[in-house]
Scaffold this active site. Structure first.
Site, PDB file in Angstrom:
ATOM      1  N   GLU A 115     -27.309  25.617  13.669  1.00 32.02           N
ATOM      2  CA  GLU A 115     -28.033  26.750  12.856  1.00 32.02           C
ATOM      3  C   GLU A 115     -29.601  26.783  13.153  1.00 32.02           C
ATOM      4  O   GLU A 115     -29.971  27.900  12.978  1.00 32.02           O
ATOM      5  CB  GLU A 115     -27.985  26.453  11.272  1.00 32.02           C
ATOM      6  CG  GLU A 115     -26.232  26.474  10.958  1.00 32.02           C
ATOM      7  CD  GLU A 115     -26.138  25.822   9.364  1.00 32.02           C
ATOM      8  OE1 GLU A 115     -25.714  24.908   9.286  1.00 32.02           O
ATOM      9  OE2 GLU A 115     -25.827  27.044   8.740  1.00 32.02           O
ATOM     10  N   GLU A 135     -18.661  21.943   9.576  1.00 32.03           N
ATOM     11  CA  GLU A 135     -18.698  21.753   8.150  1.00 32.03           C
ATOM     12  C   GLU A 135     -17.493  21.917   7.409  1.00 32.03           C
ATOM     13  O   GLU A 135     -16.933  21.189   6.437  1.00 32.03           O
ATOM     14  CB  GLU A 135     -19.678  23.019   7.807  1.00 32.03           C
ATOM     15  CG  GLU A 135     -21.132  22.761   7.732  1.00 32.03           C
ATOM     16  CD  GLU A 135     -21.708  23.113   8.967  1.00 32.03           C
ATOM     17  OE1 GLU A 135     -20.975  23.122  10.007  1.00 32.03           O
ATOM     18  OE2 GLU A 135     -22.925  23.112   9.158  1.00 32.03           O
TER      19      GLU A 135
HETATM   20  N1  COA Z   1     -25.662  12.080  10.496  1.00 33.15           N
HETATM   21  C1  COA Z   1     -26.223  10.567  10.437  1.00 33.15           C
HETATM   22  N2  COA Z   1     -25.988  10.021  11.326  1.00 33.15           N
HETATM   23  C2  COA Z   1     -25.294  10.342  12.519  1.00 33.15           C
HETATM   24  C3  COA Z   1     -25.201  11.584  12.604  1.00 33.15           C
HETATM   25  C4  COA Z   1     -25.254  12.421  11.409  1.00 33.15           C
HETATM   26  N3  COA Z   1     -24.758  13.813  11.249  1.00 33.15           N
HETATM   27  N4  COA Z   1     -24.357  11.760  13.766  1.00 33.15           N
HETATM   28  C5  COA Z   1     -24.746  10.684  14.396  1.00 33.15           C
HETATM   29  N5  COA Z   1     -25.317   9.840  13.781  1.00 33.15           N
HETATM   30  C6  COA Z   1     -25.440   8.500  14.179  1.00 33.15           C
HETATM   31  C7  COA Z   1     -24.186   7.745  14.139  1.00 33.15           C
HETATM   32  O1  COA Z   1     -24.072   7.012  12.477  1.00 33.15           O
HETATM   33  C8  COA Z   1     -24.901   6.474  14.886  1.00 33.15           C
HETATM   34  O2  COA Z   1     -25.350   5.455  14.335  1.00 33.15           O
HETATM   35  P1  COA Z   1     -25.309   3.893  14.465  1.00 33.15           P
HETATM   36  O3  COA Z   1     -25.532   3.580  15.856  1.00 33.15           O
HETATM   37  O4  COA Z   1     -26.367   3.367  13.657  1.00 33.15           O
HETATM   38  O5  COA Z   1     -23.930   3.513  14.010  1.00 33.15           O
HETATM   39  C9  COA Z   1     -25.517   7.224  16.121  1.00 33.15           C
HETATM   40  O6  COA Z   1     -25.859   8.398  15.411  1.00 33.15           O
HETATM   41  C10 COA Z   1     -24.587   7.499  17.206  1.00 33.15           C
HETATM   42  O7  COA Z   1     -23.597   8.211  16.923  1.00 33.15           O
HETATM   43  P2  COA Z   1     -22.121   7.783  17.447  1.00 33.15           P
HETATM   44  O8  COA Z   1     -21.066   8.420  16.386  1.00 33.15           O
HETATM   45  O9  COA Z   1     -21.849   6.280  17.523  1.00 33.15           O
HETATM   46  O10 COA Z   1     -21.790   8.422  18.739  1.00 33.15           O
HETATM   47  P3  COA Z   1     -20.635   8.991  19.116  1.00 33.15           P
HETATM   48  O11 COA Z   1     -20.760   9.236  20.831  1.00 33.15           O
HETATM   49  O12 COA Z   1     -19.252   8.018  19.146  1.00 33.15           O
HETATM   50  O13 COA Z   1     -20.229  10.182  18.570  1.00 33.15           O
HETATM   51  C11 COA Z   1     -20.422  12.346  17.311  1.00 33.15           C
HETATM   52  C12 COA Z   1     -21.032  11.287  18.561  1.00 33.15           C
HETATM   53  C13 COA Z   1     -21.707  13.432  17.412  1.00 33.15           C
HETATM   54  C14 COA Z   1     -19.279  13.042  17.862  1.00 33.15           C
HETATM   55  C15 COA Z   1     -20.599  11.663  16.115  1.00 33.15           C
HETATM   56  O14 COA Z   1     -21.602  11.089  15.920  1.00 33.15           O
HETATM   57  C16 COA Z   1     -20.156  12.756  14.940  1.00 33.15           C
HETATM   58  O15 COA Z   1     -19.318  13.463  14.945  1.00 33.15           O
HETATM   59  N6  COA Z   1     -21.441  12.953  14.185  1.00 33.15           N
HETATM   60  C17 COA Z   1     -21.262  13.618  12.926  1.00 33.15           C
HETATM   61  C18 COA Z   1     -21.206  15.275  13.274  1.00 33.15           C
HETATM   62  C19 COA Z   1     -21.276  16.083  12.053  1.00 33.15           C
HETATM   63  O16 COA Z   1     -20.260  16.055  11.455  1.00 33.15           O
HETATM   64  N7  COA Z   1     -22.471  16.526  11.491  1.00 33.15           N
HETATM   65  C20 COA Z   1     -22.616  17.232  10.488  1.00 33.15           C
HETATM   66  C21 COA Z   1     -22.371  18.545  10.240  1.00 33.15           C
HETATM   67  S1  COA Z   1     -22.625  19.345   8.631  1.00 33.15           S
END
Ligand code: COA
Length: 244
Positions: A115, A135
């Site tokens: 966004e 979302e």
């Molecule tokens: N909010 C807060 N923390 C987040 C985040 C988010 N949206 N996305 C990633 N992080 C943090 C993780 O909690 C992790 O923290 P940690 O190391 O303290 O555990 C760190 O970033 C790395 O992320 P991780 O999930 O371990 O990496 P990954 O390669 O396994 O996965 C993603 C990457 C992007 C696929 C996954 O982090 C994810 O699905 N994130 C959320 C995406 C989302 O739904 N965003 C909200 C949209 S409204």
């Protein structure tokens, strides 16, 4: 302007560099970032020394992985978290800047990340970029303009597909969909946007702001009204003493 906790703001050669700087959380957008971005965008808007701004993410893995889910989970409800986020109209501020904003996108570009990118005028991605609107999986809809900006950029069908299915799109497909203007190797991302920025900043800032208005406001009008708007803006521009 000094640095913040979640953002690095630098000015070099009339370009404002805004770096989302929470790489340990994949630059997730939290309340602090909202407040800091609000200040930085205000500065970009008002600072005559900044002609173009570049928005980018710190670290190797993400431009921005969306809203900070830990804040969502600690708020009384995702709705309350969303409402808190609306207290500052960062998105209105983004869209109200009459300078050119360029997004340099790498890694994850999700939720608020996509966004923010859509609030910029030009999007350049590196080959590793992945785009998604997750979302719906959280039981919410985009609230940073995405439901309006995404279809305006990639069209209704693809916007609905991305939003309703949650399917992620890789850089090459994003380019085919015109979600990004071009895709470059990772090492070329910053040099490419910097080159674009220098071409853009060489032009009259007043003419640029009129051109941006003509396109952005015109897209919400009929062709006839848009052409009228263009005529009015062209006329006003001629009477601007500082147009060159
Ligand atoms: N909010 C807060 N923390 C987040 C985040 C988010 N949206 N996305 C990633 N992080 C943090 C993780 O909690 C992790 O923290 P940690 O190391 O303290 O555990 C760190 O970033 C790395 O992320 P991780 O999930 O371990 O990496 P990954 O390669 O396994 O996965 C993603 C990457 C992007 C696929 C996954 O982090 C994810 O699905 N994130 C959320 C995406 C989302 O739904 N965003 C909200 C949209 S409204």
């Amino acid at each position: 302007m000094s640095n913040f906790e979640t953002i690095i703001y630098e000015k070099k050669n009339e370009v404002g560099y805004v770096t989302l700087n929470r790489p340990q959380a994949l630059n997730a957008y939290n309340m602090q970032m909202r407040d800091e971005l609000y200040q930085v965008l205000g500065a970009i808007k008002d600072d005559p020394e900044v002609r173009v701004a570049i928005l980018k993410g710190a670290g190797e893995r993400a431009f921005c992985a969306g809203a900070d889910l830990s804040e969502f989970l600690t708020a009384p409800s995702p709705v309350a978290a969303r409402e808190a986020r609306w207290e500052r109209d960062v998105w209105g501020l983004f869209l109200g800047i009459d300078k050119c904003l360029i997004a340099a996108l790498h890694g994850y570009v999700l939720g608020s990340g996509i966004e923010m990118a859509l609030c910029c005028d030009i999007r350049v991605a590196s080959e590793d970029a992945q785009f998604g609107v997750p979302e719906m999986g959280l039981g919410i809809i985009p609230a940073a303009g995405g439901s309006q900006t995404l279809p305006r950029v990639i069209g209704r069908g693809y916007a609905l597909e991305m939003l309703l299915s949650g399917r992620w799109v890789k850089a090459e497909e994003a380019c085919r969909l015109k979600l990004v203007n071009r895709v470059v190797p990772r090492d070329d991302l910053l040099p490419t946007v910097e080159k674009l920025a220098s071409k853009i900043k060489a032009h009259s800032p007043v003419a640029l702001s009129y051109a941006k208005q003509a396109i952005n406001r015109g897209l919400d009008l009929s062709l006839e009204q848009g052409i009228e708007l263009e005529g009015r803006l062209a006329h006003y521009l001629l009477s601007e003493p500082s147009r060159v």
